[in-house]
Enzyme design. Structure first.
Site, PDB file in Angstrom:
ATOM      1  N   GLY A   1       2.719   2.512  10.718  1.00 54.45           N
ATOM      2  CA  GLY A   1       3.627   3.638  10.529  1.00 54.45           C
ATOM      3  C   GLY A   1       4.377   4.045  11.780  1.00 54.45           C
ATOM      4  O   GLY A   1       5.012   5.093  11.820  1.00 54.45           O
TER       5      GLY A   1
ATOM      6  N   LYS B   1       0.120   4.218  -0.273  1.00 54.34           N
ATOM      7  CA  LYS B   1      -0.518   5.412   0.322  1.00 54.34           C
ATOM      8  C   LYS B   1      -0.261   6.620  -0.589  1.00 54.34           C
ATOM      9  O   LYS B   1      -0.219   6.468  -1.815  1.00 54.34           O
ATOM     10  CB  LYS B   1      -0.018   5.605   1.758  1.00 54.34           C
ATOM     11  CG  LYS B   1      -0.200   4.325   2.603  1.00 54.34           C
ATOM     12  CD  LYS B   1       0.005   4.511   4.070  1.00 54.34           C
ATOM     13  CE  LYS B   1      -0.187   3.171   4.770  1.00 54.34           C
ATOM     14  NZ  LYS B   1      -0.053   3.263   6.230  1.00 54.34           N
TER      15      LYS B   1
ATOM     16  N   SER C   1       3.735  -1.994  10.250  1.00 50.98           N
ATOM     17  CA  SER C   1       5.189  -2.031  10.405  1.00 50.98           C
ATOM     18  C   SER C   1       5.796  -3.390  10.040  1.00 50.98           C
ATOM     19  O   SER C   1       6.731  -3.856  10.695  1.00 50.98           O
ATOM     20  CB  SER C   1       5.592  -1.615  11.827  1.00 50.98           C
ATOM     21  OG  SER C   1       5.170  -0.283  12.095  1.00 50.98           O
TER      22      SER C   1
ATOM     23  N   HIS D   1      -9.457   1.096   5.237  1.00 55.17           N
ATOM     24  CA  HIS D   1      -8.162   1.373   5.873  1.00 55.17           C
ATOM     25  C   HIS D   1      -8.358   2.364   7.016  1.00 55.17           C
ATOM     26  O   HIS D   1      -9.165   3.289   6.921  1.00 55.17           O
ATOM     27  CB  HIS D   1      -7.168   1.922   4.839  1.00 55.17           C
ATOM     28  CG  HIS D   1      -5.764   1.901   5.352  1.00 55.17           C
ATOM     29  ND1 HIS D   1      -5.291   2.859   6.226  1.00 55.17           N
ATOM     30  CD2 HIS D   1      -4.757   1.024   5.163  1.00 55.17           C
ATOM     31  CE1 HIS D   1      -4.037   2.552   6.537  1.00 55.17           C
ATOM     32  NE2 HIS D   1      -3.689   1.447   5.907  1.00 55.17           N
TER      33      HIS D   1
ATOM     34  N   GLU E   1      -6.695   4.795   7.933  1.00 54.36           N
ATOM     35  CA  GLU E   1      -6.489   6.203   7.576  1.00 54.36           C
ATOM     36  C   GLU E   1      -7.732   6.780   6.909  1.00 54.36           C
ATOM     37  O   GLU E   1      -8.056   7.956   7.096  1.00 54.36           O
ATOM     38  CB  GLU E   1      -5.230   6.335   6.697  1.00 54.36           C
ATOM     39  CG  GLU E   1      -3.969   6.111   7.528  1.00 54.36           C
ATOM     40  CD  GLU E   1      -2.819   5.462   6.784  1.00 54.36           C
ATOM     41  OE1 GLU E   1      -2.802   5.472   5.545  1.00 54.36           O
ATOM     42  OE2 GLU E   1      -1.917   4.928   7.470  1.00 54.36           O
TER      43      GLU E   1
ATOM     44  N   ASN F   1       0.870  -1.180   0.000  1.00 56.45           N
ATOM     45  CA  ASN F   1       0.000   0.000   0.000  1.00 56.45           C
ATOM     46  C   ASN F   1       0.902   1.224   0.000  1.00 56.45           C
ATOM     47  O   ASN F   1       1.483   1.564   1.020  1.00 56.45           O
ATOM     48  CB  ASN F   1      -0.905  -0.036   1.245  1.00 56.45           C
ATOM     49  CG  ASN F   1      -1.745   1.210   1.382  1.00 56.45           C
ATOM     50  OD1 ASN F   1      -1.781   2.055   0.475  1.00 56.45           O
ATOM     51  ND2 ASN F   1      -2.429   1.344   2.511  1.00 56.45           N
TER      52      ASN F   1
ATOM     53  N   GLU G   1      -5.097  -4.794  10.677  1.00 55.13           N
ATOM     54  CA  GLU G   1      -4.100  -3.744  10.842  1.00 55.13           C
ATOM     55  C   GLU G   1      -4.346  -2.999  12.161  1.00 55.13           C
ATOM     56  O   GLU G   1      -5.156  -2.056  12.194  1.00 55.13           O
ATOM     57  CB  GLU G   1      -4.177  -2.749   9.681  1.00 55.13           C
ATOM     58  CG  GLU G   1      -3.869  -3.358   8.333  1.00 55.13           C
ATOM     59  CD  GLU G   1      -3.292  -2.336   7.360  1.00 55.13           C
ATOM     60  OE1 GLU G   1      -2.276  -2.665   6.743  1.00 55.13           O
ATOM     61  OE2 GLU G   1      -3.822  -1.220   7.253  1.00 55.13           O
TER      62      GLU G   1
HETATM   63  P1  13P Z   1       3.187   0.515   7.655  1.00 52.25           P
HETATM   64  O1  13P Z   1       3.721  -0.770   7.071  1.00 52.25           O
HETATM   65  O2  13P Z   1       3.887   1.726   7.147  1.00 52.25           O
HETATM   66  O3  13P Z   1       3.084   0.436   9.141  1.00 52.25           O
HETATM   67  O4  13P Z   1       1.673   0.651   7.115  1.00 52.25           O
HETATM   68  C1  13P Z   1       0.813  -0.402   7.228  1.00 52.25           C
HETATM   69  C2  13P Z   1      -0.421  -0.083   6.478  1.00 52.25           C
HETATM   70  O5  13P Z   1      -1.183   0.774   6.851  1.00 52.25           O
HETATM   71  C3  13P Z   1      -0.673  -0.827   5.244  1.00 52.25           C
HETATM   72  O6  13P Z   1      -1.959  -0.593   4.750  1.00 52.25           O
END
Ligand code: 13P
Length: 257
Positions: free
Chosen positions: A173, A11, A213, A95, A97, A9, A167
């Site tokens: 992140g 983002k 992560s 997600h 976010e 992803n 997640e």
């Molecule tokens: P990170 O791997 O940067 O923690 O992000 C995970 C994520 O949100 C994947 O959709």
């Protein structure tokens, strides 16, 4: 046997040229192999170019969001049919976010999932608890609520097109990864939830990715857990140096699980 599924992803990251290079490197690694499913989810404007960079490899293409209406006056939104037309295979929905910054509710996510299923694309449906929810022992209640709302009205046959991504928000992140035991416990809960809501066949078939992560150095241990069927990778999916070892870890695990 559930085939491991590793998705990147991206983002709101990369440039057009950088995204194309990254996609080409992943395509070169994966080739036509199908031991592990691999997909990349670039920002909307790069989807078509990245699709070209993936060439004839088996690497799938995912979008990071979609709207549920087929067309119309929805400024700034993207319809699933449009994504299908340009060759997307997957849509990431729910997600954290999107939930946190853009107001995606369980009800809205459910409408979007239905729209993706109607176009016969795959869904990567994300669920996961906040840190405060974990600390107050609400993890399973939160997962139950998100699964119940997101999958409302979706029948067993359609679950073949759905991948669930667990997640935990506190691991996204942050560099903090759920321990393999924490991930396995949540994944097992989700699988048991699927068995109760649908049946054992659905529960055994649906792939559950872990996200939060994931890195080259923790991928193997996470992916080795019995109910962890892949990874949804954010930060470490942005360079070939970090992402390719995660794919390799999944290939190794696929041969041993
Ligand atoms: P990170 O791997 O940067 O923690 O992000 C995970 C994520 O949100 C994947 O959709």
């Amino acid at each position: 046997m559930r085939r491991p599924f590793v998705a990147g992803n991206w983002k709101m990251n990369t440039t057009l040229a950088g995204g194309q290079q990254l996609a080409a490197a992943i395509a070169a690694e994966v080739g036509s192999s199908t031991t592990v499913d691999v997909a990349v989810c670039p920002p909307f404007p790069y989807l078509t170019a990245v699709k070209q960079s993936l060439g004839s490899s088996s690497v799938g293409l995912g979008a990071q969001n979609a709207y549920f209406a087929k067309s119309g006056a929805f400024t700034g939104e993207v319809a699933v049919g449009m994504l299908k037309e340009i060759g997307c295979n997957w849509v990431v929905l729910g997600h954290s976010e999107r939930r946190q910054f853009f107001g995606d509710t369980d009800e809205l996510i459910n409408k979007k999932i239905n729209a993706v299923l109607a176009e016969e694309l795959g869904v990567i449906f994300c669920v996961g608890e906040l840190l405060a929810e974990r600390q107050s022992n609400q993890t399973e209640a939160v997962l139950d609520k998100q699964l119940t709302g997101g999958l409302a009205g979706i029948d067993a046959a359609h679950m073949a097109k759905i991948v669930i991504a667990y997640e935990p928000v506190w691991a996204i992140g942050t560099g903090v990864t759920a321990s393999p035991a924490q991930a396995e416990s949540a994944h097992l809960f989700i699988r048991q939830w699927l068995a109760k809501r649908y049946n054992q066949g659905v529960a055994d078939g649906v792939r559950i990715q872990y996200g939060g992560s994931v890195k080259a150095d923790n991928a193997q241990e996470l992916l080795s857990q019995p109910n962890v069927d892949g990874a949804l990778v954010g930060g470490a999916s942005l360079t070939a140096e970090q992402f390719l070892p995660i794919i390799r870890a999944a290939v190794q695990v696929a041969g041993s699980k």
